[in-house]
Design a protein around this motif. Structure first.
Motif: not given
Length: 144
Positions: A51-67, A103-109
């Motif tokens: 992760p980095g700057l996600g589509n929701c407009g917030k920064w996250n890193n590898a240790s954050d529990l994000i999707v 965030d959003s994922c371009h390759s995800c259904s």
């Protein structure tokens, strides 16, 4: 006599109607209306990303529990799932974890999700790369 019986029947119906409380505008909150929506269980592919700057407009890193959810789902919901938790289950081993949508994922259904390394590790080793997951959004007010 019929008029008296009719009057009492109408009176009883009116009183029964008034006996049911109606919610006032002060007791209904906008985010509660979203919580009423039927829970939709998704089953799809679970992967991980850095992760980095996600589509929701917030920064996250590898240790954050994000999707990150599928881009089409994100766009269709107009980003309304940002900062909403989801429950994720690895269908192969039954392990469960909770992640925050950031965030959003371009390759995800619509049924696929992309997870931060820390979140993916709660479900399977990173080396596995891809797992089958079942997931659903939690109520907007829910926190782990």
């Amino acid at each position: 006599m019929q008029h008296i019986a009719l009057f009492f029947n109408v009176f009883a119906c009116v009183m029964l109607t008034l006996a049911f409380p109606l919610p006032s505008s002060s007791t209904i909150h906008e985010d509660e209306l979203v919580d009423i929506e039927k829970r939709i269980d998704h089953v799809g592919r679970g992967t991980w990303f850095r992760p980095g700057l996600g589509n929701c407009g917030k920064w996250n890193n590898a240790s954050d529990l994000i999707v990150a959810i599928g881009k089409r789902l994100y766009d269709r919901n107009k980003g309304s799932n940002c900062d909403q938790y989801m429950e994720i289950i690895n269908t192969a081993n039954g392990k469960k974890a909770y992640g925050l949508t950031r965030d959003s994922c371009h390759s995800c259904s619509d049924d696929d999700i992309d997870m931060s390394p820390a979140l993916f590790k709660k479900l399977a080793p990173l080396e596995q790369g891809v797992i089958r997951v079942s997931w659903h959004f939690k109520n907007r007010s829910w926190r782990p």
